[in-house]
Design a protein around this motif. Structure first.
Motif, PDB file in Angstrom:
ATOM      1  N   GLU A   1     -25.772 -32.003 -23.788  1.00  0.00           N
ATOM      2  CA  GLU A   1     -24.613 -31.784 -24.752  1.00  0.00           C
ATOM      3  C   GLU A   1     -24.550 -32.293 -26.119  1.00  0.00           C
ATOM      4  OE1 GLU A   1     -21.946 -33.534 -20.787  1.00  0.00           O
ATOM      5  OE2 GLU A   1     -22.320 -34.851 -22.509  1.00  0.00           O
TER       6      GLU A   1
ATOM      7  N   ASN B   1     -22.035 -44.560 -29.975  1.00  0.00           N
ATOM      8  CA  ASN B   1     -21.072 -44.477 -28.815  1.00  0.00           C
ATOM      9  C   ASN B   1     -20.048 -43.425 -29.143  1.00  0.00           C
ATOM     10  OD1 ASN B   1     -22.312 -46.280 -27.057  1.00  0.00           O
ATOM     11  ND2 ASN B   1     -21.435 -48.130 -27.857  1.00  0.00           N
ATOM     12  N   ASP B   2     -19.497 -43.070 -30.256  1.00  0.00           N
ATOM     13  CA  ASP B   2     -18.196 -42.475 -30.528  1.00  0.00           C
ATOM     14  C   ASP B   2     -18.804 -41.004 -30.429  1.00  0.00           C
ATOM     15  OD1 ASP B   2     -16.901 -44.440 -31.058  1.00  0.00           O
ATOM     16  OD2 ASP B   2     -16.787 -44.375 -32.896  1.00  0.00           O
ATOM     17  N   LEU B   3     -20.093 -40.516 -30.502  1.00  0.00           N
ATOM     18  CA  LEU B   3     -20.362 -38.904 -30.574  1.00  0.00           C
ATOM     19  C   LEU B   3     -20.143 -38.436 -28.950  1.00  0.00           C
ATOM     20  CD1 LEU B   3     -22.036 -39.329 -32.835  1.00  0.00           C
ATOM     21  CD2 LEU B   3     -24.116 -38.183 -31.918  1.00  0.00           C
ATOM     22  N   PRO B   4     -19.482 -37.318 -28.937  1.00  0.00           N
ATOM     23  CA  PRO B   4     -18.965 -36.872 -27.618  1.00  0.00           C
ATOM     24  C   PRO B   4     -20.071 -35.979 -27.007  1.00  0.00           C
ATOM     25  CG  PRO B   4     -18.283 -35.434 -29.351  1.00  0.00           C
ATOM     26  CD  PRO B   4     -19.021 -36.545 -30.159  1.00  0.00           C
ATOM     27  N   ALA B   5     -20.994 -36.962 -26.550  1.00  0.00           N
ATOM     28  CA  ALA B   5     -22.111 -36.133 -25.751  1.00  0.00           C
ATOM     29  C   ALA B   5     -22.576 -37.576 -25.031  1.00  0.00           C
ATOM     30  CB  ALA B   5     -23.263 -35.899 -26.729  1.00  0.00           C
ATOM     31  N   ARG B   6     -23.128 -37.169 -23.671  1.00  0.00           N
ATOM     32  CA  ARG B   6     -23.553 -38.403 -22.798  1.00  0.00           C
ATOM     33  C   ARG B   6     -25.054 -37.793 -22.269  1.00  0.00           C
ATOM     34  NH1 ARG B   6     -21.481 -40.577 -25.748  1.00  0.00           N
ATOM     35  NH2 ARG B   6     -19.713 -42.397 -25.412  1.00  0.00           N
TER      36      ARG B   6
ATOM     37  N   HIS C   1     -26.160 -40.949 -36.993  1.00  0.00           N
ATOM     38  CA  HIS C   1     -25.448 -40.746 -35.418  1.00  0.00           C
ATOM     39  C   HIS C   1     -26.561 -40.793 -34.226  1.00  0.00           C
ATOM     40  CE1 HIS C   1     -23.427 -38.329 -38.674  1.00  0.00           C
ATOM     41  NE2 HIS C   1     -22.333 -38.801 -38.086  1.00  0.00           N
TER      42      HIS C   1
ATOM     43  N   TYR D   1     -24.814 -33.661 -38.685  1.00  0.00           N
ATOM     44  CA  TYR D   1     -25.280 -34.970 -38.005  1.00  0.00           C
ATOM     45  C   TYR D   1     -26.613 -35.457 -38.564  1.00  0.00           C
ATOM     46  CZ  TYR D   1     -21.388 -34.368 -34.655  1.00  0.00           C
ATOM     47  OH  TYR D   1     -20.282 -33.960 -34.040  1.00  0.00           O
TER      48      TYR D   1
ATOM     49  N   CYS E   1     -25.463 -45.582 -27.181  1.00  0.00           N
ATOM     50  CA  CYS E   1     -25.630 -44.673 -25.588  1.00  0.00           C
ATOM     51  C   CYS E   1     -27.049 -44.262 -25.583  1.00  0.00           C
ATOM     52  CB  CYS E   1     -24.538 -43.635 -25.934  1.00  0.00           C
ATOM     53  SG  CYS E   1     -24.754 -42.404 -24.480  1.00  0.00           S
TER      54      CYS E   1
ATOM     55  N   LEU F   1     -23.507 -30.087 -29.333  1.00  0.00           N
ATOM     56  CA  LEU F   1     -22.932 -30.748 -30.278  1.00  0.00           C
ATOM     57  C   LEU F   1     -23.280 -30.464 -31.808  1.00  0.00           C
ATOM     58  CD1 LEU F   1     -20.415 -32.323 -31.110  1.00  0.00           C
ATOM     59  CD2 LEU F   1     -22.044 -34.439 -30.753  1.00  0.00           C
TER      60      LEU F   1
END
Length: 332
Positions: free
Chosen positions: A151, A142-147, A210, A163, A229, A155
């Motif tokens: 993205e 959940n903390d990865l800045p990608a959705r 990750h 990663y 996520c 990253l």
């Protein structure tokens, strides 16, 4: 009722067993009659308890126990991407007392991925029937800045080597999905193999790795609980169990990997026993209860004849071979 003269199936089989023993017949000879099972059945699960394939295997075993009135005891023999358990199946006696999970990892991927295997996929097994098919599912911490997949690609591409992706073992579709993702997107990632999906989930949830292309049952549950996520499925089409998630092929054309499981025994399993197991398996897989429980875990039931199953495995191996070579995932 006592004294009624009623003979149950179990008592009849016990009598047959005793009579055969008195007459000097061996268990394999009894097995050839098709009177199966004659006692508890050991089912070798080739991955650790708690993972998607273990859950689906136990659903089938439970239904088979209900249909036969005998125990189906799951024995998990994990390690080496299912190769340890698969070797144990190959080395068991062909008397119908030991069956096991036939899986894409050791049987279709392994022959190309590994230079040497402790079994021969064409000679050491009796393929009985498929049980299920299901796609893999890309989930990230959940903390990865990608959705989204684009993205995530951006990253990882901006941070080569930073990663890591987990797998349930080298040579699984989970591993190969990650290797294909890296190869097709031009990414530099670290592969961290585990002895099955359950221990991999622990580190993924803790953020020590990750991302993971897991079998859809376990991963989808963790996503819907909000603990991971979810980004995409690996099948050719969106999954009917998670239609809100895109396919990997929508971003990387040609990306397609599915997982499957079946039931098999060692080579030399008597034809009458194979026929009996197949008939009961078909009955189990047509059960509304099993269909529903498989659907709850993201899988579709998949019955085959022994001939269809053997042919499918060989075709699946041929389809995976160029993918494995192109991904660079081969293991010495």
């Amino acid at each position: 009722m006592a004294g009624s003269g009623r003979v149950t199936r179990r008592s009849a089989l016990v009598a047959a067993w005793a009579g055969a023993a008195a007459g000097g017949l061996s268990v394999p000879v009894l097995a050839q009659s098709g009177a199966w099972p004659l006692g508890p059945v050991r089912f070798i699960g080739i991955f650790p308890p708690g993972g998607g394939t273990d859950i689906l295997s136990r659903i089938w075993c439970q239904k088979m126990a209900e249909l036969t009135g005998e125990q189906f005891i799951v024995e998990n023999r994990s390690g080496s991407a299912g190769n340890i358990g698969t070797e144990a199946i190959a080395r068991s006696a062909p008397d119908g007392r030991t069956l096991g999970l036939a899986s894409v990892a050791p049987l279709s991927i392994g022959p190309t991925l590994y230079r040497r295997l402790p079994f021969d996929v064409t000679k050491d097994f009796t393929y009985v029937s498929g049980l299920w098919q299901l796609p893999n599912f890309l989930a990230i911490h959940n903390d990865l800045p990608a959705r989204t997949v684009p993205e995530l690609i951006a990253l990882v591409k901006a941070n080569p080597g930073k990663y890591a992706y987990a797998s349930s073992g080298s040579g699984t579709t989970v591993h190969l999905s990650g290797a294909m993702f890296a190869a097709m997107a031009g990414l530099e990632m670290v592969h961290v193999p585990y002895r099955g999906g359950a221990p991999a989930h622990i580190d993924l949830l803790a953020g020590r790795v990750h991302m993971m292309f897991d079998n859809i049952p376990q991963a989808l549950g963790l996503v819907r609980e909000g603990r991971l996520c979810g980004l995409a499925v690996t099948g050719a089409k969106r999954s009917p169990f998670a239609p809100e998630f895109p396919t990997m092929a929508e971003f990387l054309p040609g990306f397609e990997i599915d997982s499957w499981g079946g039931v098999m025994g060692p080579a030399g399993l008597p034809p009458a026993v194979v026929q009996r197991i197949g008939a009961l398996t078909r009955q189990a897989l047509e059960s509304p209860e099993v269909i529903a429980r498989f659907r709850e875990n993201g899988a579709t039931t998949w019955f085959t004849t022994p001939e269809e199953f053997s042919r499918f495995r060989a075709e699946n191996e041929a389809a995976f071979a160029p993918v494995i070579r192109a991904s660079g995932a081969q293991v010495e």
